[in-house]
Design an enzyme around this catalytic site. Structure first.
Site, mmCIF file in Angstrom:
data_model
loop_
_atom_site.group_PDB
_atom_site.id
_atom_site.type_symbol
_atom_site.label_atom_id
_atom_site.label_comp_id
_atom_site.label_asym_id
_atom_site.label_seq_id
_atom_site.Cartn_x
_atom_site.Cartn_y
_atom_site.Cartn_z
ATOM 1 N N HIS A 13 52.315 47.612 39.619
ATOM 2 C CA HIS A 13 50.912 47.523 40.449
ATOM 3 C C HIS A 13 50.427 46.469 40.359
ATOM 4 O O HIS A 13 49.697 45.719 39.412
ATOM 5 C CB HIS A 13 49.937 48.638 39.657
ATOM 6 C CG HIS A 13 48.797 48.696 40.247
ATOM 7 N ND1 HIS A 13 47.987 49.964 40.429
ATOM 8 C CD2 HIS A 13 47.815 47.838 41.058
ATOM 9 C CE1 HIS A 13 46.813 49.816 41.014
ATOM 10 N NE2 HIS A 13 46.695 48.530 41.351
ATOM 11 N N HIS A 15 47.959 42.970 43.070
ATOM 12 C CA HIS A 15 47.542 42.493 43.942
ATOM 13 C C HIS A 15 47.694 40.972 44.188
ATOM 14 O O HIS A 15 47.616 40.060 43.326
ATOM 15 C CB HIS A 15 45.987 42.706 43.878
ATOM 16 C CG HIS A 15 45.477 44.189 43.702
ATOM 17 N ND1 HIS A 15 45.238 44.896 44.869
ATOM 18 C CD2 HIS A 15 45.393 44.901 42.660
ATOM 19 C CE1 HIS A 15 44.713 46.158 44.441
ATOM 20 N NE2 HIS A 15 45.033 46.139 43.166
ATOM 21 N N LEU A 16 48.448 40.727 45.292
ATOM 22 C CA LEU A 16 48.782 39.356 45.723
ATOM 23 C C LEU A 16 47.706 39.111 46.775
ATOM 24 O O LEU A 16 47.810 37.755 47.054
ATOM 25 C CB LEU A 16 50.100 39.331 46.366
ATOM 26 C CG LEU A 16 51.149 39.350 45.187
ATOM 27 C CD1 LEU A 16 52.558 39.307 45.720
ATOM 28 C CD2 LEU A 16 51.190 38.372 44.050
ATOM 29 N N ARG A 17 46.942 39.698 47.487
ATOM 30 C CA ARG A 17 45.863 39.331 48.637
ATOM 31 C C ARG A 17 46.685 38.618 49.781
ATOM 32 O O ARG A 17 48.035 39.125 49.810
ATOM 33 C CB ARG A 17 44.889 38.354 47.759
ATOM 34 C CG ARG A 17 44.355 38.723 46.717
ATOM 35 C CD ARG A 17 43.651 40.024 46.798
ATOM 36 N NE ARG A 17 42.754 40.380 45.765
ATOM 37 C CZ ARG A 17 42.357 41.606 45.340
ATOM 38 N NH1 ARG A 17 42.620 42.545 46.121
ATOM 39 N NH2 ARG A 17 41.492 41.653 44.093
ATOM 40 N N ASN A 41 45.792 47.109 50.089
ATOM 41 C CA ASN A 41 44.639 47.075 50.394
ATOM 42 C C ASN A 41 44.002 45.779 50.811
ATOM 43 O O ASN A 41 42.989 45.173 50.255
ATOM 44 C CB ASN A 41 43.502 47.516 49.227
ATOM 45 C CG ASN A 41 43.616 46.889 48.083
ATOM 46 O OD1 ASN A 41 44.610 46.314 47.594
ATOM 47 N ND2 ASN A 41 42.502 46.843 47.039
ATOM 48 N N LYS A 99 50.013 54.769 48.894
ATOM 49 C CA LYS A 99 48.812 54.440 47.920
ATOM 50 C C LYS A 99 47.855 55.400 48.594
ATOM 51 O O LYS A 99 47.223 55.219 49.635
ATOM 52 C CB LYS A 99 48.534 53.055 47.835
ATOM 53 C CG LYS A 99 47.452 52.810 46.797
ATOM 54 C CD LYS A 99 47.712 53.160 45.391
ATOM 55 C CE LYS A 99 46.484 53.128 44.712
ATOM 56 N NZ LYS A 99 46.260 51.560 43.925
ATOM 57 N N HIS A 136 44.906 55.762 43.102
ATOM 58 C CA HIS A 136 43.980 55.487 42.356
ATOM 59 C C HIS A 136 42.992 56.608 42.031
ATOM 60 O O HIS A 136 42.391 57.275 42.793
ATOM 61 C CB HIS A 136 42.894 54.495 43.311
ATOM 62 C CG HIS A 136 41.730 53.790 42.606
ATOM 63 N ND1 HIS A 136 41.986 52.369 42.242
ATOM 64 C CD2 HIS A 136 40.781 54.636 42.086
ATOM 65 C CE1 HIS A 136 40.558 52.247 41.737
ATOM 66 N NE2 HIS A 136 39.859 53.330 41.357
ATOM 67 N N HIS A 174 47.029 52.686 36.854
ATOM 68 C CA HIS A 174 45.931 52.274 35.889
ATOM 69 C C HIS A 174 45.318 53.289 35.162
ATOM 70 O O HIS A 174 44.009 53.260 35.262
ATOM 71 C CB HIS A 174 45.125 51.231 36.466
ATOM 72 C CG HIS A 174 44.554 51.600 37.798
ATOM 73 N ND1 HIS A 174 44.051 52.920 38.165
ATOM 74 C CD2 HIS A 174 44.604 50.678 39.139
ATOM 75 C CE1 HIS A 174 43.604 52.827 39.460
ATOM 76 N NE2 HIS A 174 43.874 51.878 39.957
ATOM 77 N N LEU A 219 37.981 48.136 38.274
ATOM 78 C CA LEU A 219 38.028 49.498 38.555
ATOM 79 C C LEU A 219 39.377 50.005 38.677
ATOM 80 O O LEU A 219 40.194 49.534 39.108
ATOM 81 C CB LEU A 219 37.213 49.798 39.964
ATOM 82 C CG LEU A 219 35.946 49.531 40.020
ATOM 83 C CD1 LEU A 219 35.295 49.714 41.326
ATOM 84 C CD2 LEU A 219 35.025 50.558 39.173
ATOM 85 N N ASP A 247 47.979 45.762 37.381
ATOM 86 C CA ASP A 247 46.472 45.669 38.333
ATOM 87 C C ASP A 247 46.007 44.232 38.446
ATOM 88 O O ASP A 247 44.758 44.285 38.527
ATOM 89 C CB ASP A 247 45.669 46.927 38.034
ATOM 90 C CG ASP A 247 44.592 47.169 39.065
ATOM 91 O OD1 ASP A 247 44.888 46.654 40.186
ATOM 92 O OD2 ASP A 247 43.605 47.631 38.613
ATOM 93 N N HIS A 251 40.000 37.381 42.364
ATOM 94 C CA HIS A 251 38.881 37.314 43.235
ATOM 95 C C HIS A 251 38.343 35.801 42.917
ATOM 96 O O HIS A 251 38.402 35.467 41.722
ATOM 97 C CB HIS A 251 37.834 38.361 42.623
ATOM 98 C CG HIS A 251 38.005 39.539 43.156
ATOM 99 N ND1 HIS A 251 38.168 40.113 44.695
ATOM 100 C CD2 HIS A 251 38.400 40.599 42.696
ATOM 101 C CE1 HIS A 251 38.370 41.487 44.836
ATOM 102 N NE2 HIS A 251 38.600 41.622 43.444
ATOM 103 N N ALA A 263 35.300 43.809 41.651
ATOM 104 C CA ALA A 263 35.999 44.340 40.671
ATOM 105 C C ALA A 263 37.277 43.643 40.582
ATOM 106 O O ALA A 263 38.054 43.806 41.591
ATOM 107 C CB ALA A 263 36.007 46.097 40.600
#
Length: 346
Positions: A13, A15-17, A41, A99, A136, A174, A219, A247, A251, A263
């Protein structure tokens, strides 16, 4: 000095943006991890196989030279997702999972599912073809307390889906509560859970005691201490239904340190050091490989990695930067609030 050698881990899980942020953070994952399930996302989200193929290309282009890393792509489930497109993505090997974000549950989830009935044709097709659903697991109805969202989701959304489609393979991502751990343990099959690095280390006091600490806000939000202890027990048990999904969610600092902060906690850079510390505390270093390197591939029907990494316990604390600099701006690194002595040997 102590050391432990394990198969190279995976992150189930992540996030690489995109854009400058992707370029700034990808190396922290590819340095230690062989594969990662990439969250969809973005803005706009990754909703079709064509979107996923294009995003995968951008990830591979941003990969530091010489690093070996495989992004495992996912699709963002909407009420208009095309089942044929999903099946085509699985057939050609591009899509590893789909997802489910309840609308409004987390960062960039406003386009998520509001009426699960409208997504049932996709879920039915996924059950038929054996494509996992990653969830999620929180409701977003305003009358439900934020600390109860996971338990209510299990009761009102997830359990009805699993009873209706018992052959659907579901990953509770998560997991943050004892309720979630107990629910996974009670399942006769078809259900597993990923656990983050930070939820093994912090409880909600980290966010709230002594002032608001935005860099511990994520979150699902961190819960009470009894929930953290349940997560640690599950992660360090060797139970094949639990595996690592960091996760890790970067940011830039201005978006965290503001009146309505985002978050997300950035842990990719020091996850393996943090995990070794936690597993040593639990007298379970012999279970670290299962959690980080074996259980996830087994669940997703993928081969385990043949390559190994060695973690060494050093006498002096290992130094990690407080922040990393990206083309998008500064990102604060997760501080576990204790010195880290375990280090991945390079």
């Amino acid at each position: 000095m102590q050391s432990i050698t394990i198969r190279r881990p995976d992150d189930w899980h992540l996030h690489l943006r995109d854009g400058a942020m992707l370029e700034g953070v990808i190396g922290d994952t590819s340095r230690d991890f062989a594969r990662a399930i990439i969250m969809p996302n973005l803005v706009p989200p990754v909703v079709t196989t064509a979107d996923a193929e294009a995003y995968r290309g951008r990830i591979m282009a941003a990969l530091p030279k010489g690093d070996k890393f495989q992004p495992l792509m996912t699709l963002y489930l909407t009420e208009h997702t095309n089942p044929d497109d999903v099946e085509a993505g699985k057939t050609n090997g591009l899509i590893t999972a789909v997802k489910l974000y309840p609308a409004g549950a987390t960062t960039n989830s406003h386009g998520g599912v509001r009426d699960i009935e409208k997504a049932m044709p996709v879920l039915e097709r996924m059950a038929k073809i054996g494509l996992p659903l990653c969830v999620h697991g929180e409701v977003t109805t305003p009358e439900v307390d934020i600390f109860d969202r996971e338990a209510v989701f299990i009761e009102t959304v997830l359990d009805p889906i699993r009873k209706r489609l018992p052959e659907l393979k579901v990953t509770m991502e998560h997991v943050t509560t004892k309720d979630g751990i107990d629910y996974i343990k009670s399942a006769k099959g078809g259900l597993a859970g990923s656990i983050t690095t930070h939820h093994l280390i912090i409880n909600r006091n980290a966010i709230l005691v002594g002032g608001i600490r935005p860099h511990y806000y994520c979150l699902p939000v961190a819960k009470r201490e009894n929930h953290r202890l349940a997560l640690r027990a599950a992660a360090t048990s060797g139970d094949p239904r639990f595996f690592l999904g960091t996760d890790s969610a970067p940011h830039v600092d201005p978006l965290k340190e503001c009146a309505c902060g985002c978050a997300g906690i950035y842990t990719s850079i020091n996850t393996m050091s943090c995990l070794a510390h936690v597993f040593e505390q639990e007298n379970a270093l012999d279970k670290l490989e299962a959690f980080a390197s074996l259980n996830g591939p087994t669940w997703y029907d993928l081969p385990v990695n043949e390559e190994r990494i060695t973690l060494v316990k050093r006498n002096d604390p290992v130094s990690f930067p407080a922040k990393i600099e990206t083309g998008a701006g500064s990102v604060t690194v997760f501080d576990p609030m204790f010195p880290l002595h375990w280090d991945v040997e390079r």
